[in-house]
Write a protein that holds these residues in place. Structure first.
Motif, mmCIF file in Angstrom:
data_model
loop_
_atom_site.group_PDB
_atom_site.id
_atom_site.type_symbol
_atom_site.label_atom_id
_atom_site.label_comp_id
_atom_site.label_asym_id
_atom_site.label_seq_id
_atom_site.Cartn_x
_atom_site.Cartn_y
_atom_site.Cartn_z
ATOM 1 N N VAL A 86 0.773 -1.182 -0.123
ATOM 2 C CA VAL A 86 -0.050 0.168 0.148
ATOM 3 C C VAL A 86 0.940 1.074 -0.024
ATOM 4 O O VAL A 86 1.745 1.558 1.013
ATOM 5 C CB VAL A 86 -0.853 0.024 1.333
ATOM 6 N N CYS A 87 0.805 2.076 -0.878
ATOM 7 C CA CYS A 87 1.503 3.216 -1.210
ATOM 8 C C CYS A 87 1.050 4.236 -0.016
ATOM 9 O O CYS A 87 -0.300 4.599 0.159
ATOM 10 C CB CYS A 87 1.243 4.015 -2.576
ATOM 11 N N GLU A 88 1.952 4.714 0.775
ATOM 12 C CA GLU A 88 1.728 5.525 1.898
ATOM 13 C C GLU A 88 1.320 6.876 1.481
ATOM 14 O O GLU A 88 1.012 7.878 2.234
ATOM 15 C CB GLU A 88 2.835 5.773 3.002
ATOM 16 N N HIS A 89 1.513 7.390 0.375
ATOM 17 C CA HIS A 89 1.101 8.941 -0.084
ATOM 18 C C HIS A 89 -0.222 8.804 -0.601
ATOM 19 O O HIS A 89 -0.846 9.855 -0.532
ATOM 20 C CB HIS A 89 2.040 9.033 -1.380
ATOM 21 N N HIS A 90 -0.868 7.951 -1.047
ATOM 22 C CA HIS A 90 -2.247 7.728 -1.498
ATOM 23 C C HIS A 90 -3.025 6.876 -0.971
ATOM 24 O O HIS A 90 -4.260 6.778 -0.947
ATOM 25 C CB HIS A 90 -2.341 7.530 -3.098
ATOM 26 N N LEU A 91 -2.665 5.971 0.127
ATOM 27 C CA LEU A 91 -3.380 4.824 0.508
ATOM 28 C C LEU A 91 -3.860 4.015 -0.577
ATOM 29 O O LEU A 91 -4.995 3.439 -0.459
ATOM 30 C CB LEU A 91 -4.386 5.021 1.583
ATOM 31 N N THR A 149 -1.190 2.013 -8.540
ATOM 32 C CA THR A 149 -2.713 2.365 -8.793
ATOM 33 C C THR A 149 -2.673 3.867 -8.670
ATOM 34 O O THR A 149 -3.669 4.330 -9.430
ATOM 35 C CB THR A 149 -3.561 1.617 -8.101
ATOM 36 N N CYS A 150 -2.022 4.181 -7.670
ATOM 37 C CA CYS A 150 -2.145 5.835 -7.641
ATOM 38 C C CYS A 150 -1.545 6.473 -9.146
ATOM 39 O O CYS A 150 -2.068 7.909 -9.087
ATOM 40 C CB CYS A 150 -1.489 6.290 -6.464
ATOM 41 N N MET A 151 -0.627 5.711 -9.870
ATOM 42 C CA MET A 151 -0.330 6.482 -11.152
ATOM 43 C C MET A 151 -1.189 6.071 -12.198
ATOM 44 O O MET A 151 -1.427 6.660 -13.171
ATOM 45 C CB MET A 151 1.049 5.735 -11.354
HETATM 46 ZN ZN ZN Z 1 0.894 6.874 -4.589
#
Ligand code: ZN
Length: 180
Positions: free
Chosen positions: A73-78, A144-146
């Protein structure tokens, strides 16, 4: 993780998004999200010591385990990022069971992460516990945030590497070529 607090926070989030959280599809969503996070972040605070201390004597050369699939899990976007990791190491008299490398990846993937830190933490843990002569980690992931928002580059991949100890350019190139 405080499960009750997460459930409450997801309820608040749905309210803030203007949703009717009493409707059929949403009524169990806060609980489901809390359970999903409990699993996705279950590596938080753990080490891979129990996996990396069961070793076998070996005087072999480089060991490469590739295609270890993970999700984190990306900590910038959850939001999730996922992909595969290759672990290469040069044993110093001992090796570890191959499934233990995958378990080591799980420990560090199951927490709020950025890909660079995930890659480095796996390398550092292998150096710290297994103590090989050198280690090299290659990690390829889709964020997935990208790919689901922002620039929406579907299928774009991010690749990170971390080499520690004795792991020269030639060996790194050899491992990278194995991944292609
Ligand atoms: Zn992200």
């Amino acid at each position: 993780m405080d499960r009750e607090k997460v459930i409450k926070a997801v309820e608040d989030l749905l309210d803030a998004l203007g949703e009717d959280r009493t409707r059929e599809g949403l009524k169990d969503t806060p609980r489901r999200v809390a359970d999903a996070y409990a699993e996705l972040l279950s590596g938080e605070g753990k080490t891979a010591e129990e996996h990396l201390t069961r070793t076998f004597a070996s005087d072999g050369d480089m060991v490469v385990e590739s295609d270890i699939y993970f999700s984190s899990v990306c900590e910038h976007h959850l939001m999730p990022f996922f992909g595969k990791i290759a672990i290469a190491y040069i044993p110093d008299g001992k090796v570890v069971g191959l499934s233990k490398l995958a378990r080591t990846v799980e420990v560090f993937a199951r927490r709020l992460q950025i890909q660079e830190r995930l890659t480095r933490q796996i390398a550092e843990e292998i150096m710290r516990v297994l103590k090989p002569k050198g280690v090299f980690i290659a990690c390829e992931a889709e964020h997935t945030c990208m790919t689901c928002r922002g620039v929406k580059k579907a299928g774009s991949k991010t690749v990170t590497y971390c080499a520690l100890g004795e792991f020269d350019e030639k060996r790194r190139a050899e491992v990278i070529s194995l991944l292609k």
